[in-house]
Enzyme design. Structure first.
Site, PDB file in Angstrom:
ATOM      1  N   TYR A  71      30.025  34.947  27.635  1.00 34.44           N
ATOM      2  CA  TYR A  71      30.398  36.293  27.176  1.00 34.44           C
ATOM      3  C   TYR A  71      31.584  36.150  26.233  1.00 34.44           C
ATOM      4  CZ  TYR A  71      31.893  41.261  27.574  1.00 34.44           C
ATOM      5  OH  TYR A  71      32.266  42.561  27.340  1.00 34.44           O
TER       6      TYR A  71
ATOM      7  N   LYS B  73      26.470  36.222  24.787  1.00 43.23           N
ATOM      8  CA  LYS B  73      26.597  37.630  24.418  1.00 43.23           C
ATOM      9  C   LYS B  73      27.692  37.698  23.378  1.00 43.23           C
ATOM     10  CE  LYS B  73      28.455  41.434  26.966  1.00 43.23           C
ATOM     11  NZ  LYS B  73      28.947  42.373  25.973  1.00 43.23           N
TER      12      LYS B  73
HETATM   13  C1  LIG Z   1      33.977  46.595  25.128  1.00 46.15           C
HETATM   14  C2  LIG Z   1      32.586  47.095  25.216  1.00 46.15           C
HETATM   15  O1  LIG Z   1      32.318  48.017  25.941  1.00 46.15           O
HETATM   16  N1  LIG Z   1      31.683  46.478  24.464  1.00 46.15           N
HETATM   17  C3  LIG Z   1      30.290  46.758  24.529  1.00 46.15           C
HETATM   18  C4  LIG Z   1      29.534  45.487  24.587  1.00 46.15           C
HETATM   19  O2  LIG Z   1      29.959  44.424  24.292  1.00 46.15           O
HETATM   20  C5  LIG Z   1      29.698  47.562  23.408  1.00 46.15           C
HETATM   21  O3  LIG Z   1      28.490  48.072  23.884  1.00 46.15           O
HETATM   22  C6  LIG Z   1      30.593  48.683  22.911  1.00 46.15           C
HETATM   23  O4  LIG Z   1      31.028  49.465  23.987  1.00 46.15           O
HETATM   24  C7  LIG Z   1      29.900  49.580  21.910  1.00 46.15           C
HETATM   25  O5  LIG Z   1      29.312  48.812  20.914  1.00 46.15           O
HETATM   26  C8  LIG Z   1      30.850  50.600  21.314  1.00 46.15           C
HETATM   27  O6  LIG Z   1      31.801  49.952  20.510  1.00 46.15           O
HETATM   28  C1  LIG Z   2      28.339  44.851  26.979  1.00 41.95           C
HETATM   29  C2  LIG Z   2      29.650  44.990  27.458  1.00 41.95           C
HETATM   30  O1  LIG Z   2      30.489  45.254  26.838  1.00 41.95           O
HETATM   31  C3  LIG Z   2      30.058  44.768  28.755  1.00 41.95           C
HETATM   32  O2  LIG Z   2      29.988  45.677  29.537  1.00 41.95           O
HETATM   33  O3  LIG Z   2      30.578  43.721  29.037  1.00 41.95           O
END
Ligand SMILES: CC(=O)N[C@H](C=O)[C@@H](O)[C@H](O)[C@H](O)CO
Ligand SMILES: CC(=O)C(=O)O
Length: 297
Positions: free
Chosen positions: A133, A161
């Site tokens: 991740y 990811k």
């Molecule tokens: C920190 C966080 O939540 N990151 C998510 C996944 O990596 C994303 O899905 C974002 O929330 C999304 O792309 C909005 O910026």
């Molecule tokens: C996808 C993402 O941001 C997470 O929940 O770690």
């Protein structure tokens, strides 16, 4: 393991305790309405880094119990407490999670040798697979192509990811690691990531916007870029509204409009104000109330 995965939200009550009924409803909504291929459990979106080990375990248990084998499950077990990460890796593996994921160790400035040791320790403690991740904007950890290559030498490390906007690096990774799974992590950049050949996406906004996410992904894979872009534009109007209003609070409030007990966020994350909830209601009405007819699904 390819496809669209929601980074699962967790429902908490006002006191910050896990609301299991609400958690199950969010899981069901992802399966029945968003029609995702899988769930990423214990990520940033799961507010995981604010939880105790027992709470993390309970969430893994409840989700597996609700999902059974209907869709794929990835357990994010990473922690700066490596012993905890190993304990969670064993726990999720015993529950039958299809793969594990671990955030790069953060807070201290770990060097690459330390990062590699962390991943090897976790994955070599279980009979399972690991998805790295990588989320540099939150962790401050930036790995380069050669470092990814060194981690990927371990066959049990099957993918990454990739939550970053460095699409030069993403393209280099796709070319160099054709056999590894690459998941796009920024929902607002999904079309571009799909054009570069990612195998799937893992995102927070799919908890409400999973149908559009799949359309973007599938249209882009079919080379229907203009059509995919139309849906990315609508999606990014939504994501911009969500980010301005408070990311997880707003997604939860939109779910509440859909009859799901998505509850509160865990402190120190703030509680939604009445204004935030009113904004979320407007988003629900604009983007979801008529989604079926808008999208011809
Ligand atoms: C920190 C966080 O939540 N990151 C998510 C996944 O990596 C994303 O899905 C974002 O929330 C999304 O792309 C909005 O910026
Ligand atoms: C996808 C993402 O941001 C997470 O929940 O770690």
């Amino acid at each position: 393991m390819k496809g669209i995965y929601s980074a699962l939200l967790v429902s908490f009550d006002k006191e910050g305790n896990i609301n299991e009924k609400g958690l199950r409803q969010i899981v069901r909504h992802n399966i029945d309405v968003n029609k995702v291929d899988g769930l990423y459990v214990g990520g940033s979106t799961g507010e995981n880094f604010m939880l105790s080990t027992d709470e993390k375990k309970r969430i893994f248990e409840v989700v597996k119990d609700e999902v059974k084998d209907q869709i794929k499950l990835i357990a994010q077990v990473g922690s700066v407490n490596l012993k905890e990460a190993v304990e969670l890796a064993k726990f999720a593996t015993d529950l039958g999670y299809d793969a594990l994921s671990a955030v790069t160790p953060f807070y201290y400035k770990f060097d690459f040798k330390e990062i590699k040791h962390y991943y090897e320790t976790i994955i070599n403690s279980v009979d399972n697979k690991m998805i790295i991740y990588s989320i540099p904007f939150l962790t401050g950890v930036n790995m380069n192509l050669d470092q990814f290559a060194e981690l990927f030498e371990n066959d049990k490390i099957i993918g990454v990811k990739f939550t970053a906007a460095d699409f030069y690096l993403l393209e280099r990774m796709r070319k160099r690691f054709p056999e590894k799974l690459i998941y796009a992590g920024f929902d607002e950049m999904m079309l571009s990531a799909t054009v570069l050949g990612v195998d799937g996406a893992i995102g927070s906004t799919f908890n409400v916007n999973g149908i559009r996410a799949r359309q973007i992904f599938e249209l882009a894979q079919e080379g229907k870029i203009a059509e995919a872009l139309e849906i990315q534009h609508v999606t990014n109007d939504l994501i911009t509204d969500i980010l301005e209003n408070g990311l997880y609070q707003t997604i939860k409030a939109i779910l509440e409009e859909q009859g799901i007990d998505a509850g509160f966020c865990r402190q120190p994350m703030k509680e939604s104000t009445p204004e935030m909830r009113a904004n979320a209601k407007a988003m629900y009405e604009k983007y979801f109330q008529n989604q079926d007819s808008m999208l011809n699904v």
